[in-house]
Design a protein around this motif. Structure first.
Motif, PDB file in Angstrom:
ATOM      1  N   TRP A   1       0.665  -1.035  -0.411  1.00 47.58           N
ATOM      2  CA  TRP A   1      -0.205  -0.214   0.061  1.00 47.58           C
ATOM      3  C   TRP A   1       0.374   1.152   0.765  1.00 47.58           C
ATOM      4  CZ3 TRP A   1      -0.934  -3.369   4.043  1.00 47.58           C
ATOM      5  CH2 TRP A   1      -2.277  -4.238   3.326  1.00 47.58           C
TER       6      TRP A   1
ATOM      7  N   GLU B   1     -15.820   1.649  -4.269  1.00 43.33           N
ATOM      8  CA  GLU B   1     -14.529   1.840  -4.075  1.00 43.33           C
ATOM      9  C   GLU B   1     -14.484   1.996  -5.772  1.00 43.33           C
ATOM     10  OE1 GLU B   1     -12.141  -0.414  -0.885  1.00 43.33           O
ATOM     11  OE2 GLU B   1     -11.840  -1.262  -2.827  1.00 43.33           O
ATOM     12  N   THR B   2     -13.179   2.739  -6.964  1.00 41.33           N
ATOM     13  CA  THR B   2     -13.152   2.164  -8.044  1.00 41.33           C
ATOM     14  C   THR B   2     -11.329   1.984  -8.201  1.00 41.33           C
ATOM     15  OG1 THR B   2     -12.516   4.462  -8.123  1.00 41.33           O
ATOM     16  CG2 THR B   2     -15.107   3.747  -8.959  1.00 41.33           C
ATOM     17  N   TYR B   3     -10.991   0.903  -8.795  1.00 39.24           N
ATOM     18  CA  TYR B   3      -9.758   0.659  -9.255  1.00 39.24           C
ATOM     19  C   TYR B   3      -9.573   1.379 -10.465  1.00 39.24           C
ATOM     20  CZ  TYR B   3      -9.856  -3.518  -6.483  1.00 39.24           C
ATOM     21  OH  TYR B   3      -9.273  -4.209  -5.082  1.00 39.24           O
TER      22      TYR B   3
ATOM     23  N   SER C   1      -8.342  -7.077  -6.973  1.00 38.45           N
ATOM     24  CA  SER C   1      -7.141  -6.933  -8.194  1.00 38.45           C
ATOM     25  C   SER C   1      -6.392  -8.097  -8.035  1.00 38.45           C
ATOM     26  CB  SER C   1      -6.585  -5.690  -7.135  1.00 38.45           C
ATOM     27  OG  SER C   1      -5.016  -5.780  -8.343  1.00 38.45           O
TER      28      SER C   1
ATOM     29  N   VAL D   1      -2.566  -0.611  -8.444  1.00 33.01           N
ATOM     30  CA  VAL D   1      -4.287  -0.114  -8.899  1.00 33.01           C
ATOM     31  C   VAL D   1      -4.425   1.499  -8.064  1.00 33.01           C
ATOM     32  CG1 VAL D   1      -6.281   0.118  -8.331  1.00 33.01           C
ATOM     33  CG2 VAL D   1      -4.666  -2.124  -8.745  1.00 33.01           C
TER      34      VAL D   1
ATOM     35  N   GLU E   1      -6.503   3.174  -6.215  1.00 38.00           N
ATOM     36  CA  GLU E   1      -7.712   2.973  -5.668  1.00 38.00           C
ATOM     37  C   GLU E   1      -8.123   4.747  -5.298  1.00 38.00           C
ATOM     38  OE1 GLU E   1      -9.385  -0.251  -2.628  1.00 38.00           O
ATOM     39  OE2 GLU E   1      -8.386   0.987  -1.436  1.00 38.00           O
TER      40      GLU E   1
ATOM     41  N   SER F   1     -11.927   5.728  -3.714  1.00 33.53           N
ATOM     42  CA  SER F   1     -12.746   5.529  -3.027  1.00 33.53           C
ATOM     43  C   SER F   1     -13.343   6.717  -2.400  1.00 33.53           C
ATOM     44  CB  SER F   1     -11.892   4.469  -2.207  1.00 33.53           C
ATOM     45  OG  SER F   1     -11.391   3.562  -2.615  1.00 33.53           O
TER      46      SER F   1
ATOM     47  N   TYR G   1     -12.096   3.264   4.917  1.00 35.39           N
ATOM     48  CA  TYR G   1     -10.675   1.929   4.580  1.00 35.39           C
ATOM     49  C   TYR G   1     -10.930   0.532   5.111  1.00 35.39           C
ATOM     50  CZ  TYR G   1      -8.105   4.730   7.709  1.00 35.39           C
ATOM     51  OH  TYR G   1      -7.462   4.661   9.174  1.00 35.39           O
TER      52      TYR G   1
END
Length: 887
Positions: A577, A662-664, A729, A735, A737, A739, A743
């Motif tokens: 991360w 979320e979105t990637y 993923s 990615v 992310e 969002s 989290y």
């Protein structure tokens, strides 16, 4: 040359001391020094008397010959930290909350000379173990009978405060006895009360009654009989439970043992040896010294942070132009940030009283020792009071927080509605009072301002990454907790309770802060004035900010960030991360004279949320709504198969105001990279559930593509993951992310049969997952509704603006700009979150006249209050940027 410890016994109205030879407990010259003390004096008077007395002993024998001081203290007292909790007993009341250890340490020129504290009954027991009636015992109990009923439990000479057969803290004074407690029935005052009831006259003490008993006085003999029966009841029960081989009785009442000891032995039985003490007044001074000897010979835990990542440098390191900067500072101008413990002490010395507030995880003992050392050099003696002395007992705090802790759930609790004042006894807070006779009075700790002192306020802040590194090193605890817990349990409690409570407290204090201190460099603090903090936050709120990112390895972590971001190559085996933009965990760096001072991101939201969020401020208030972070699986592994709760579920079960949608956005990928998204057509819900349960129970693999659709990961494509969507993923992706802000609310339903970084199974949440996962998101609708289909909103000679529409359940949207030269943007009262996803770097120019370069993959924010700004492409190729904002 022989070396010695100073052993000290603090009595109700005196202090006594001897020199004790290191290792064997011998009293040098069999000499005991003694001095009377006024226990009702002020704190400074008591401490000055003690210091003067101890300094005299040191001077007689030479500091070079002394290895430390061990002190036997009556309770209640925080023996590890050296903080007095004595209250309500009429003696030493002025010391309540005082860090006595810090005061005593000033006796020595060498500030590293150790000072330790031990309960007076435990010291008495240790003295008898090393040189008296407990020599050679394996499992022993010592009781002191006098003004109160003291006790200590030893195993091979080590005091026991918990464990099988041991009462809490080793204390018996509060053990239920004859419609009261043992302290009421086995103390001097009981004898006096009983004599008064029997005869109507008042006795001076047990000595007088013992003389009458020896003369055959029946009333006195009857009182001793009842006393013996009470004592036998307590000692008989606990000696059997503890499996003690020896019980030793000390204290002034033991001087009458010729009257009661034989009958006591007869009532308890012969399974345990019962006898009286041998060392008398020497016992506690020997025991206090030998307690320090035991500490010196232990392997102590000294690790302060558990991580392979370096501490942030004091001064901003050079970063290659155009490259991602891991330490982004906001410029304040020169002379704003001060550095060093001496400089901080110079600020403090200007004031008679000071309040030092701060965050959980701050190393208060280190701070007190460091600053006190500087104050002493300046000729000032400070009294350091600690607000922890006023905390409710842990059992009360645990009961108060139980509804928010989530029971046995390893990950989830519920956001607390408690306030920081709920942790404290209000009457005890009032007992922490400055001494007008002291040079300087300082009260420190989380909640120090609750003491109500009218004094300048210093706030000591700690970044969340460093807090978690200290948490993993087990050198800190949660708020109101005495011992570190498992790191996952500590984090859960931080997330749902401590951070929420302390952040709200910080918000209320922000307008009053006179000095802000960055505590992460524990040997060299950085600080600036509260006015300059608030001015800096105001400037951010009108122009831009970029939080300091921090990076974490993970079981599926990859190599992309290590290879592309300067300064990260050797920090860990992998990086999973990058926390780019999280209001709860990120910090903000201010820069002055190249120095970097960090404060938590939430300071900005508390001070400037309206400027930052614009038309979304009323809706989100202090919660920054959008999160950016990187998920790096290059040469790593798949993320867990997971989903997130819907809005009603996250509010009901966890107390959160909105959920994790979320979105990637695929920043980079290898050819074989995949995204797991949505169910296959016709998936059988029961079959899926049964496979999940069987996998967890029997440790068998699941054919995930039998249930979940798998799509090739395409660079610059946006994959939509509204709450309830099954997703993951795959490996070999980077990615971005984008969002909503929560989290940790990831319900891992399957994790590929792997262990976490600590070698333990990762928490799986099948029940939560099945309560939220949307089985209607399957088949063709996944590619139609959950894979973004961009379209052009606007195209000119200067730029192309695309809309990357998010799902109808997402409250945020995404735009993408492509331009060769520059673009001008109006905020229209919205906050814009940006990242350069193709290109080298861009320059941001604001209406305030500020300019800042931002490089590839850096996250930055332009607040709504900026109104209008320009982005200039500094590269030779078109710049491609994504912007997210609240719809």
């Amino acid at each position: 040359m022989s070396r010695y410890y100073i052993g000290i016994d603090v009595g109700g109205s005196h202090i006594s001391s001897s020199l004790i030879k290191c290792g064997n407990g011998d009293v040098k010259g069999n000499t005991v020094y003694k001095e009377n003390i006024n226990p009702e004096a002020s704190a400074s008077q008591i401490i000055n008397s003690w210091d003067s007395f101890i300094a005299g002993v040191v001077d007689k024998h030479g500091e070079e010959n002394i290895s430390g001081i061990g002190i036997a203290m009556p309770g209640p007292f925080d023996y590890e930290k050296g903080i007095s909790k004595i209250a309500g007993v009429g003696k030493y009341e002025a010391l309540f909350g005082l860090n006595v250890k810090q005061c005593i340490k000033r006796v020595f020129k060498n500030a590293a000379t150790p000072v330790s504290f031990i309960n007076d009954a435990a010291a008495y027991a240790l003295g008898e173990y090393y040189g008296g009636a407990l020599r050679g015992s394996k499992r022993s109990i010592f009781v002191s009978l006098g003004t109160g009923f003291g006790s200590a439990f030893l195993i091979d000479g080590i005091p026991q405060t918990c464990g099988e057969g041991v009462p809490e803290n080793g204390f018996l004074y509060n053990w239920p006895l004859d419609n009261g407690i043992a302290d009421d029935k086995l103390s001097t005052r009981w004898f006096i009360q009983e004599w008064l009831k029997e005869t109507g006259t008042r006795a001076e003490g047990v000595k007088e009654l013992a003389e009458k008993a020896r003369e055959g006085n029946q009333a006195a003999l009857d009182i001793f009989d009842r006393f013996t029966a009470n004592l036998a009841q307590v000692l008989g029960y606990w000696s059997e439970r503890f499996n003690a081989d020896t019980v030793v009785i000390g204290g002034n009442i033991s001087k009458a043992s010729d009257i009661f000891l034989d009958r006591l032995i007869a009532q308890i039985g012969s399974e345990v040896c019962i006898k009286t003490n041998e060392l008398w007044e020497n016992a506690p001074v020997v025991g206090a010294a030998m307690h320090l000897y035991q500490i010196d010979n232990q392997t102590t835990h000294s690790e302060k942070r558990k991580t392979t990542q370096p501490l942030i440098p004091e001064k901003a390191p050079h970063t290659t132009p155009g490259k991602y900067n891991i330490y982004p500072g906001f410029p304040l101008g020169n002379g704003k940030i001060k550095a060093g413990n001496e400089e901080l002490a110079k600020w403090i010395i200007q004031h008679k009283t000071v309040v030092i507030e701060g965050y959980v995880g701050v190393l208060w003992e280190n701070l007190m020792a460091s600053i006190d050392q500087e104050l002493v050099k300046m000729g000032k003696k400070a009294l350091w009071f600690h607000v922890d002395a006023a905390l409710h007992p842990p059992v009360i705090i645990e009961g108060m927080l139980e509804p928010f802790l989530g029971g046995d759930d390893p990950v989830f609790g519920k956001i607390t509605d408690r306030q920081l004042s709920d942790w404290y006894d209000n009457e005890k807070l009032k007992s922490i009072k400055p001494d007008p006779n002291a040079d300087i009075n300082i009260v420190v700790g989380c909640g120090a301002s609750l003491c109500g002192w009218q004094a300048p306020l210093i706030y000591v802040d700690l970044p969340k990454n460093e807090l978690q590194f200290r948490m993993r090193a087990e050198c800190i605890t949660n708020l109101g907790v005495e011992e570190p817990m498992d790191s996952k349990q500590m984090y859960k409690r931080f997330y749902f309770i401590d951070w929420r409570v302390l952040n709200d407290h910080k918000r209320k204090l922000l307008p009053q802060i006179d000095l802000i201190v960055d505590e992460q460099r524990i040997d060299h603090y950085l600080f600036m004035s509260g006015d300059e903090l608030r001015e800096g936050l105001d400037a951010m709120g009108r122009n831009y900010f970029r939080p300091r990112p921090w990076f974490e390895p993970g079981v599926w972590g990859g190599t992309w960030m290590k290879q592309h971001f300067e300064g990260l190559k050797d920090v860990a085996d992998n990086l999973a991360w990058s926390f780019e933009l999280m209001v709860l965990e990120n910090g903000l760096l201010f820069e002055s004279d190249e120095r970097l001072l960090e404060v938590s991101f939430d300071f900005l939201m508390y001070n400037n949320h309206r400027e930052v969020l614009g038309d979304a401020a009323a809706r989100f208030q202090y919660d920054f709504p959008i999160r950016f972070d990187f998920l790096d699986t290059f040469d790593g592994g798949n993320l867990s198969v997971q989903c997130h709760p819907d809005n009603a579920y996250i509010k009901e079960h966890f107390g959160m105001p909105f959920t994790q949608d979320e979105t990637y956005y695929i920043m980079d990928r290898k050819e074989d990279a995949m995204v797991y998204l949505g169910f296959r057509e016709g998936v059988d819900k029961e079959e899926f559930y049964n496979d999940l349960v069987r996998s967890q129970r029997e440790a068998v693999e699941i054919d995930i593509p039998h249930y979940v659709q798998v799509f090739p990961a395409e660079k610059h494509k946006l994959y939509l993951i509204p709450n309830g969507t099954i997703h993951a993923s795959g490996k070999n992706n980077l990615v971005l992310e984008i969002s909503s802000a929560p989290y940790i609310f990831t319900f891992k339903m399957y994790d590929w049969m792997r262990l976490d970084m600590d070698g333990k199974p990762r928490p799986i949440n099948i029940r939560h997952g099945m309560n939220n996962v949307r089985f209607d998101r399957q088949g063709d609708m996944v590619s139609e509704e959950l894979i973004c289909h961009p379209y052009i909103l606007e195209k000119t000679d200067s730029y192309t603006l695309e809309h990357l529409p998010t799902h109808r359940e997402h409250f945020y949207d995404v735009h993408r700009y492509s331009f060769e030269d520059e673009i001008c943007i109006e905020t229209q009262d919205k906050c814009h979150v940006w990242m350069l996803v193709e290109g080298c770097s861009v320059t941001l120019k604001t209406e305030d006249g500020m300019e800042r370069d931002f490089n590839y993959a850096e996250t930055f924010v332009v607040p709504a209050a900026a109104k209008r700004y320009t982005l200039v492409n500094k590269g030779n190729k078109p710049a491609v940027m994504v912007k997210s904002f609240v719809k």
